[in-house]
Every structure is written in C-alpha cells, then in structure tokens.
Scaffold this active site. Structure first.
Site, PDB file in Angstrom:
ATOM      1  N   ASP A  70       1.667  38.105  37.845  1.00  0.00           N
ATOM      2  CA  ASP A  70       0.820  39.238  38.215  1.00  0.00           C
ATOM      3  C   ASP A  70       1.661  40.496  38.376  1.00  0.00           C
ATOM      4  OD1 ASP A  70       1.908  37.947  40.558  1.00  0.00           O
ATOM      5  OD2 ASP A  70       0.582  39.183  41.793  1.00  0.00           O
ATOM      6  N   GLU A 135       1.801  37.079  43.739  1.00  0.00           N
ATOM      7  CA  GLU A 135       2.931  37.627  44.499  1.00  0.00           C
ATOM      8  C   GLU A 135       2.697  39.073  44.896  1.00  0.00           C
ATOM      9  OE1 GLU A 135       6.864  39.263  45.528  1.00  0.00           O
ATOM     10  OE2 GLU A 135       5.460  39.964  44.009  1.00  0.00           O
TER      11      GLU A 135
END
Length: 379
Positions: A70, A135
């Site tokens: 991500d 994250e």
C-alpha cells in the site's frame, strides 16, 4: 530474464494504484513469482486488508523479508511531473507513488530470492516474505494480524529485514536497528465560557493550561541511551473558542505526541503528565493512544551480515540508527529476536514526485541476496 529485472518488477508494482488499504493485485503478482520458485503462498485477508505470507522451507533459521504494497494517496496528479501511477524513467530516476516507499524494495526482495534460490537451491534454513496492504493506514489488520497468526501456530522468525527506505544521502549509509515508540494524547481543559469584557465571570481554559503547558514543554523526560535519543514531547494541534473575538472559550483541546525511547515506558510518561496537570489543579479529560512501542535489535548476527553485504556491494559502512517514525517492525519484533530495516534513499517518500535512483536498484537487490548468502549458506 531482463538485464534489469528489479526495475521491471518495480515498474509493474508502481503501475498498480494500491492506495492504502488497497493492494490492487500487487500481492497476487508476487505470489505468482514466488510460487514458481517453491514458496508456499498464503493470503491472509482481514477486513479490507490483504496480507501475503510466503515461505520456502521448514527448517531454522527463518529469514523474513517484510514490506507493504500500500502507498499513501498521491494528492492532485497535476502537481506531479508525471502521472503518479505511470512509472516513468527520467534523468536516471524512476518516478511514481511507492517508488521509494516501498515497491522498489519489494521488487528487490523478490528478484534477490529468485537469484539466490537459482544459485543455491539447497540452501539451509527457510526464507519467507511478509507483505501487507495496511502499513500506511491504521495498521490494525495488516502485519500485526499476520504476526498473531504465526505466533499461534508456532512459526518463529529468527531474522527479519523490513524494506523501509532508510538510506539518507547514499544507498547503504544507514540501517535502522530499532524505532522509537509513539504515544499520543488528546487533552481537553474545562473552563467557563463568558464575555471577554467580564473575565471575572468566566474561566479561560487557555490561560489555565498555559503554566502546565510550559512545564510539559520544558520537562526532560529521559536521557535516551546508547541507541536512542531522548524522548521528545510535541504539541501538534491547539483549538479553543467559537471564532468570535469577544467570547472566552469554554474549553480548550490540545493534541500532543511523545516519541519515546526504551528509557521510558508508556505508563511512566502517562503518570508524569497526569502528575503535572493535577499539580496545577486543572479540570480536564485526557485520552491516550499508543501508536506503537519502541523496539531495538542490538548489533548482532543480522545487522553484521547486512552491514557486511552493504560494504561489499556499495563500499559504505552503514550507521545503525533508530531515528524516524514508526514502522511495522514494531509488530514483528514481538515474535522475532532480530529485526532491522534497510532500503533505498528516503528523500522523496510521501512527497509529490516520489522517485528512486535506478542505479540503486540492482545494488539493493544484491545487498539482500548477500544477506541470504551469509545467513543461509548451502546445506
């Protein structure tokens, strides 16, 4: 195989708009590559988060490469030189959201593993990749959930390299062997609203909190230690009032944050803050949020192997550091005794026109491969 396999894979990953918590097919691509060289790939989905656990081998020691697919939102595309999800090579750099944080590291992980296995199919120990799409978000359903699952079934990593961008000026100049903890507070001071012309009928919460605030700012929370700088206290937001200039506010809200070392604990910091506020006789509410506890890996076999590989490939002698923000290393450190972070330069992360030096990609891969050669020699 291409002469620049890391570049090709990095481009492919950047082209997938995986804004947190989206993965946009990145992990599926990685699982396909890893499965072809003998990894058992397991998708662990929690809510809207996708996690990949891929492992080759069952023996110890277990070396894990950890990272995230991500990325943070790119902001207005018109502010970029090039479309943020169209990987673009320009003047020796690869541009795109996630180029430095951290799709290039993931590409280097995968290619390093492919090359290492081709050269040493009978290597000792085991290799795994732990990849999340959570994250950059709240980090509730990502790496922490995978670590919980691994712990429950008795899978214990011995070493972990997180591919966060740690280099500062030159690839290889810094390894993170720990991170500070993050503890945030929201403080609401109660006062009494009134007219500014009649202050004796009101209680201004800004005035009330000011002496305590000065004491909090001046406080020395600890002296740090060999690996960590002293704990810091910073106010990030202050709000009071209705917007009118003739009204004493009824309350004031302050947001603050500690970045703390292993020399302090969340409990000790909370206790001292409450002590200062109580000593000033304030009427208040204080809500705490622990973003992450500090972790530290003292110099040892993992950092030594990584430093030796960096020296061999780049000529740099890396500094061990615990500076910077939090990372998923804080979760992995609870189940793995040695966790370090190493990756490309971090000068443009989370910025418009994020980029990575193309010339650093192959050396980065070679460093990761060099660690495997040192820690997982042929059986």
């Amino acid at each position: 195989m291409s002469a620049q396999p890391v570049l090709e894979l990095a481009r492919d990953l950047i082209a997938r708009p995986s804004v947190t918590p989206e993965d946009s097919g990145c992990q599926e691509l990685l699982a396909e590559r890893l499965g072809a060289v003998g990894f058992q790939c397991e998708t662990m989905a929690h809510g809207d988060v996708t996690n990949l656990w891929a492992r080759r081998g069952s023996a110890a020691p277990l070396l894990v490469f950890a990272g995230h697919t991500d990325v943070v939102p790119p902001g207005p595309a018109e502010h970029w030189k090039f479309d943020p999800f169209t990987p673009t090579e320009h003047e020796g750099n690869l541009y795109g959201r996630g180029a430095a944080d951290m799709k290039s590291s993931i590409a280097a992980f995968v290619v390093a593993v492919e090359e290492f296995i081709a050269a040493r199919p009978d290597h000792s120990g085991s290799i795994a990749l732990l990849i999340t799409s959570d994250e950059e978000g709240p980090a509730l359903n990502g790496t922490v959930k995978v670590c919980d699952a691994l712990s429950e079934r008795g899978e214990k990593p011995d070493f972990c390299i997180v591919g966060e961008p740690t280099s500062v000026d030159t690839l290889g100049d810094m390894i993170k062997n720990g991170r500070r903890g993050s503890l945030s507070g929201r403080l609401v001071i109660q006062g009494k609203q009134g007219h500014v012309a009649y202050p004796h009928l009101a209680r201004n919460p800004v005035h009330l909190v000011a002496p305590a605030l000065a004491e909090l700012v001046a406080e020395r929370w600890d002296d740090g230690n060999e690996y960590f700088p002293p704990t810091t206290f910073q106010i990030s937001n202050v709000h009071a009032g209705t917007g009118a200039t003739n009204v004493v506010p009824g309350n004031a809200t302050l947001d603050f944050n500690f970045r703390f070392s292993t020399a302090s604990t969340p409990e000790s910091l909370k206790r001292r803050v409450h002590g200062i506020l109580d000593a000033h006789g304030l009427e208040y509410e204080l809500t705490w949020t622990l973003g992450g506890e500090p972790f530290l890996t003292p110099a040892g076999s993992l950092s030594n192997a990584l430093a030796a590989a960096i020296k061999e490939i780049t000529g740099m002698e890396p500094e061990l550091s615990t500076t910077g923000g939090t990372s998923d290393g804080r979760f992995i450190a609870k189940i793995c005794p040695q966790v370090v972070e190493f990756g490309p330069r971090n000068a443009t992360i989370h910025q418009v026109n994020e980029n990575v030096a193309i010339a650093d990609l192959e050396p980065l891969k070679n460093v990761y491969r060099g660690v495997m050669e040192r820690l997982l020699p042929s059986a």
